[in-house]
Write a protein that holds these residues in place. Structure first.
Motif, PDB file in Angstrom:
ATOM      1  N   ILE A 128      39.400  32.661  33.603  1.00 17.02           N
ATOM      2  CA  ILE A 128      40.656  32.863  34.311  1.00 17.02           C
ATOM      3  C   ILE A 128      40.611  34.231  34.988  1.00 17.02           C
ATOM      4  CG2 ILE A 128      43.161  32.998  34.101  1.00 17.02           C
ATOM      5  CD1 ILE A 128      42.961  31.246  31.624  1.00 17.02           C
ATOM      6  N   GLU A 129      40.748  34.223  36.286  1.00 20.74           N
ATOM      7  CA  GLU A 129      40.728  35.455  37.062  1.00 20.74           C
ATOM      8  C   GLU A 129      42.112  35.683  37.672  1.00 20.74           C
ATOM      9  OE1 GLU A 129      37.705  34.956  39.957  1.00 20.74           O
ATOM     10  OE2 GLU A 129      36.148  34.484  38.488  1.00 20.74           O
ATOM     11  N   VAL A 130      42.610  36.901  37.552  1.00 21.82           N
ATOM     12  CA  VAL A 130      43.909  37.274  38.108  1.00 21.82           C
ATOM     13  C   VAL A 130      43.664  38.039  39.410  1.00 21.82           C
ATOM     14  CG1 VAL A 130      46.064  38.523  37.717  1.00 21.82           C
ATOM     15  CG2 VAL A 130      44.910  37.376  35.808  1.00 21.82           C
ATOM     16  N   GLN A 131      44.265  37.547  40.475  1.00 20.13           N
ATOM     17  CA  GLN A 131      44.086  38.141  41.803  1.00 20.13           C
ATOM     18  C   GLN A 131      45.453  38.479  42.395  1.00 20.13           C
ATOM     19  OE1 GLN A 131      41.958  35.042  43.846  1.00 20.13           O
ATOM     20  NE2 GLN A 131      40.036  35.407  42.736  1.00 20.13           N
ATOM     21  N   VAL A 132      45.473  39.431  43.330  1.00 23.77           N
ATOM     22  CA  VAL A 132      46.731  39.873  43.927  1.00 23.77           C
ATOM     23  C   VAL A 132      46.496  40.262  45.384  1.00 23.77           C
ATOM     24  CG1 VAL A 132      46.387  42.274  43.178  1.00 23.77           C
ATOM     25  CG2 VAL A 132      48.697  41.449  43.667  1.00 23.77           C
ATOM     26  N   ARG A 133      47.513  40.034  46.180  1.00 23.86           N
ATOM     27  CA  ARG A 133      47.528  40.537  47.547  1.00 23.86           C
ATOM     28  C   ARG A 133      48.894  41.169  47.781  1.00 23.86           C
ATOM     29  NH1 ARG A 133      47.908  35.167  51.489  1.00 23.86           N
ATOM     30  NH2 ARG A 133      49.815  34.248  50.564  1.00 23.86           N
ATOM     31  N   ALA A 134      49.027  41.940  48.873  1.00 23.58           N
ATOM     32  CA  ALA A 134      50.249  42.707  49.074  1.00 23.58           C
ATOM     33  C   ALA A 134      50.623  42.760  50.546  1.00 23.58           C
ATOM     34  CB  ALA A 134      50.063  44.133  48.536  1.00 23.58           C
ATOM     35  N   ASP A 135      51.930  42.859  50.771  1.00 22.52           N
ATOM     36  CA  ASP A 135      52.462  43.215  52.086  1.00 22.52           C
ATOM     37  C   ASP A 135      52.629  44.721  52.109  1.00 22.52           C
ATOM     38  OD1 ASP A 135      52.520  40.705  53.120  1.00 22.52           O
ATOM     39  OD2 ASP A 135      54.662  40.362  52.795  1.00 22.52           O
ATOM     40  N   TRP A 148      42.891  39.222  49.188  1.00 25.07           N
ATOM     41  CA  TRP A 148      43.041  39.069  47.750  1.00 25.07           C
ATOM     42  C   TRP A 148      42.131  40.055  47.013  1.00 25.07           C
ATOM     43  CZ3 TRP A 148      46.887  36.376  45.674  1.00 25.07           C
ATOM     44  CH2 TRP A 148      47.499  35.380  46.432  1.00 25.07           C
ATOM     45  N   TYR A 149      42.720  40.800  46.091  1.00 23.24           N
ATOM     46  CA  TYR A 149      41.972  41.708  45.222  1.00 23.24           C
ATOM     47  C   TYR A 149      41.754  40.994  43.880  1.00 23.24           C
ATOM     48  CZ  TYR A 149      42.942  45.638  48.384  1.00 23.24           C
ATOM     49  OH  TYR A 149      43.004  46.485  49.464  1.00 23.24           O
ATOM     50  N   ASP A 150      40.502  40.858  43.491  1.00 26.13           N
ATOM     51  CA  ASP A 150      40.180  40.219  42.219  1.00 26.13           C
ATOM     52  C   ASP A 150      40.201  41.284  41.126  1.00 26.13           C
ATOM     53  OD1 ASP A 150      39.230  38.749  40.091  1.00 26.13           O
ATOM     54  OD2 ASP A 150      37.738  37.665  41.279  1.00 26.13           O
ATOM     55  N   LEU A 151      41.347  41.437  40.468  1.00 26.10           N
ATOM     56  CA  LEU A 151      41.501  42.484  39.458  1.00 26.10           C
ATOM     57  C   LEU A 151      40.685  42.185  38.204  1.00 26.10           C
ATOM     58  CD1 LEU A 151      45.347  43.106  39.753  1.00 26.10           C
ATOM     59  CD2 LEU A 151      43.467  44.144  41.050  1.00 26.10           C
ATOM     60  N   SER A 152      40.531  40.917  37.864  1.00 24.18           N
ATOM     61  CA  SER A 152      39.723  40.567  36.690  1.00 24.18           C
ATOM     62  C   SER A 152      38.252  40.910  36.921  1.00 24.18           C
ATOM     63  CB  SER A 152      39.861  39.078  36.372  1.00 24.18           C
ATOM     64  OG  SER A 152      41.196  38.756  36.034  1.00 24.18           O
ATOM     65  N   ALA A 153      37.782  40.710  38.148  1.00 27.89           N
ATOM     66  CA  ALA A 153      36.393  41.073  38.459  1.00 27.89           C
ATOM     67  C   ALA A 153      36.199  42.582  38.367  1.00 27.89           C
ATOM     68  CB  ALA A 153      36.021  40.562  39.845  1.00 27.89           C
ATOM     69  N   GLN A 170      39.787  45.917  28.862  1.00 21.58           N
ATOM     70  CA  GLN A 170      39.505  44.640  28.210  1.00 21.58           C
ATOM     71  C   GLN A 170      40.729  43.734  28.103  1.00 21.58           C
ATOM     72  OE1 GLN A 170      36.588  44.923  24.727  1.00 21.58           O
ATOM     73  NE2 GLN A 170      37.426  46.987  24.779  1.00 21.58           N
ATOM     74  N   ASN A 171      41.897  44.311  27.866  1.00 26.95           N
ATOM     75  CA  ASN A 171      43.019  43.477  27.435  1.00 26.95           C
ATOM     76  C   ASN A 171      44.291  43.615  28.257  1.00 26.95           C
ATOM     77  OD1 ASN A 171      41.557  42.478  25.155  1.00 26.95           O
ATOM     78  ND2 ASN A 171      41.945  44.398  24.110  1.00 26.95           N
ATOM     79  N   GLU A 172      44.497  44.698  28.980  1.00 28.15           N
ATOM     80  CA  GLU A 172      45.801  44.918  29.604  1.00 28.15           C
ATOM     81  C   GLU A 172      46.165  43.790  30.573  1.00 28.15           C
ATOM     82  OE1 GLU A 172      47.907  48.751  31.565  1.00 28.15           O
ATOM     83  OE2 GLU A 172      46.206  47.950  32.695  1.00 28.15           O
ATOM     84  N   LEU A 173      45.313  43.539  31.546  1.00 27.01           N
ATOM     85  CA  LEU A 173      45.611  42.525  32.545  1.00 27.01           C
ATOM     86  C   LEU A 173      45.613  41.128  31.929  1.00 27.01           C
ATOM     87  CD1 LEU A 173      46.101  41.919  35.557  1.00 27.01           C
ATOM     88  CD2 LEU A 173      43.623  41.728  35.822  1.00 27.01           C
ATOM     89  N   ARG A 174      44.665  40.842  31.056  1.00 26.33           N
ATOM     90  CA  ARG A 174      44.575  39.517  30.442  1.00 26.33           C
ATOM     91  C   ARG A 174      45.804  39.212  29.606  1.00 26.33           C
ATOM     92  NH1 ARG A 174      43.058  37.972  25.481  1.00 26.33           N
ATOM     93  NH2 ARG A 174      42.451  40.107  24.969  1.00 26.33           N
ATOM     94  N   ARG A 175      46.246  40.176  28.790  1.00 28.39           N
ATOM     95  CA  ARG A 175      47.413  39.949  27.958  1.00 28.39           C
ATOM     96  C   ARG A 175      48.683  39.850  28.784  1.00 28.39           C
ATOM     97  NH1 ARG A 175      47.195  40.993  22.664  1.00 28.39           N
ATOM     98  NH2 ARG A 175      49.159  39.829  22.745  1.00 28.39           N
ATOM     99  N   ALA A 176      48.761  40.610  29.875  1.00 29.59           N
ATOM    100  CA  ALA A 176      49.935  40.522  30.740  1.00 29.59           C
ATOM    101  C   ALA A 176      50.050  39.133  31.367  1.00 29.59           C
ATOM    102  CB  ALA A 176      49.872  41.596  31.818  1.00 29.59           C
ATOM    103  N   TRP A 177      48.915  38.560  31.789  1.00 29.76           N
ATOM    104  CA  TRP A 177      48.952  37.214  32.366  1.00 29.76           C
ATOM    105  C   TRP A 177      49.294  36.170  31.299  1.00 29.76           C
ATOM    106  CZ3 TRP A 177      49.507  35.010  36.835  1.00 29.76           C
ATOM    107  CH2 TRP A 177      49.224  33.660  36.982  1.00 29.76           C
ATOM    108  N   ASP A 178      48.737  36.312  30.094  1.00 29.55           N
ATOM    109  CA  ASP A 178      49.083  35.391  29.016  1.00 29.55           C
ATOM    110  C   ASP A 178      50.572  35.470  28.680  1.00 29.55           C
ATOM    111  OD1 ASP A 178      46.460  34.607  28.872  1.00 29.55           O
ATOM    112  OD2 ASP A 178      45.960  35.884  27.154  1.00 29.55           O
ATOM    113  N   ARG A 229      48.103  35.400  41.882  1.00 33.07           N
ATOM    114  CA  ARG A 229      47.635  34.047  41.600  1.00 33.07           C
ATOM    115  C   ARG A 229      46.528  34.124  40.556  1.00 33.07           C
ATOM    116  NH1 ARG A 229      43.849  32.251  46.846  1.00 33.07           N
ATOM    117  NH2 ARG A 229      42.078  33.624  46.373  1.00 33.07           N
ATOM    118  N   SER A 230      46.314  33.000  39.908  1.00 35.89           N
ATOM    119  CA  SER A 230      45.199  32.897  38.967  1.00 35.89           C
ATOM    120  C   SER A 230      44.201  31.876  39.490  1.00 35.89           C
ATOM    121  CB  SER A 230      45.694  32.474  37.575  1.00 35.89           C
ATOM    122  OG  SER A 230      46.196  31.147  37.611  1.00 35.89           O
ATOM    123  N   ARG A 231      42.946  32.145  39.232  1.00 35.53           N
ATOM    124  CA  ARG A 231      41.860  31.243  39.620  1.00 35.53           C
ATOM    125  C   ARG A 231      41.157  30.807  38.343  1.00 35.53           C
ATOM    126  NH1 ARG A 231      36.284  31.512  41.027  1.00 35.53           N
ATOM    127  NH2 ARG A 231      35.730  30.151  42.790  1.00 35.53           N
TER     128      ARG A 231
END
Length: 269
Positions: A128-135, A148-153, A170-178, A229-231
């Motif tokens: 599971i990859e968390v990605q983001v884009r912005a205006d 799209w910025y691939d933050l998980s990568a 290791q955990n901040e972004l993953r736990r936030a998405w969970d 978004r998640s991939r």
């Protein structure tokens, strides 16, 4: 033939008499003497002033011994209850967890949360990859949408080859998405008050990451909105397996979130 006599050594410093060995002192213990006749080797040694002294808990009065025993019993019972609650929390679903699941969750969350399962029948088999884009609003007032910025990568690259990766990487972004997926339905609508908290938490994380990546650019640009978004991609089975799994990525797209001015300026941590 007469025996030959050896000459006597000449008088001098070498011809000194060998001193006799001093007699050893007599032992105060006579093996042949009766037991009541044996004397102490140190008759002048002072006697123990407290021959009946007690140590440890036994030195306490009866009242304090009872208090100490009760304290030990309370600690032991508390430890057993805690171990039992943790075991039921991580164990597969059973009759006890179905009947007392609420009480178990109240004991575990949030201080003793366990994010693993004992004898997990279905371990995670997805990436599971968390990605983001912005205006982004530029300094001249124009608006543009980033890629799209691939933050998980980015977290994976920071962990790869690092012997001591940080807990944040290791955990901040993953736990936030969970946390967000657990508090939102399939239509990305929040469920209860924790859903709004999960959105705020994840939004602040991605805005800080965009600032780290200089997504707004230099010269006074600011992030106005973000979309996450998640991939999700299934892990392919090993070559010897006959299992057929689709490796086509699946996306979950969240709506655009407006970024408050204090977060866009980097003032919120």
């Amino acid at each position: 033939m007469p025996a030959q006599q050896l000459p006597h050594p000449p008088p001098g410093p070498l011809a000194q008499p060998i001193p006799e060995r001093a007699p050893e002192p007599e032992s105060p213990y006579d093996p042949a003497a009766p037991a009541d006749a044996l004397t102490h080797p140190y008759p002048d040694a002072p006697a123990d002033p407290y021959p009946d002294a007690r140590i440890g808990v036994s030195a306490l009065s009866l009242r304090y011994q009872v208090v100490a025993a009760l304290a030990v019993a309370v600690v032991a019972v508390g430890a057993l209850v805690h171990l039992g609650m943790v075991f039921l929390h991580v164990a597969p679903s059973n009759t006890v967890t179905k009947q007392h699941g609420k009480a178990i969750d109240e004991w575990i969350y949030p201080e003793f949360e366990q994010n693993w399962k004992l004898f997990a029948p279905n371990p995670l088999q997805q990436n599971i990859e968390v990605q983001v884009r912005a205006d982004v609003r530029s300094a001249d007032g124009s608006t543009r949408t980033t890629g799209w910025y691939d933050l998980s990568a980015e977290d994976g690259a920071a962990i790869d080859g690092n012997l001591l990766p940080s807990h944040t990487e290791q955990n901040e972004l993953r736990r936030a998405w969970d946390f967000l997926t657990a508090t939102h339905d399939n239509a990305n609508r929040p469920i209860g008050l924790r859903g709004a908290l999960a959105e705020t938490y994840l939004r602040r994380i991605v805005v800080l990451r965009l600032g780290r990546d200089d997504a707004a650019g230099k010269g006074g640009g600011a992030v106005q909105r973000v979309q996450i978004r998640s991939r999700t991609t299934n892990v392919p089975p090993p070559e010897w397996s006959d299992e057929q799994v689709s490796t086509t990525p699946q996306y979950r797209l969240l709506p655009w979130w407006k970024v408050p001015a204090d977060e866009a300026a980097g003032g919120v941590r």
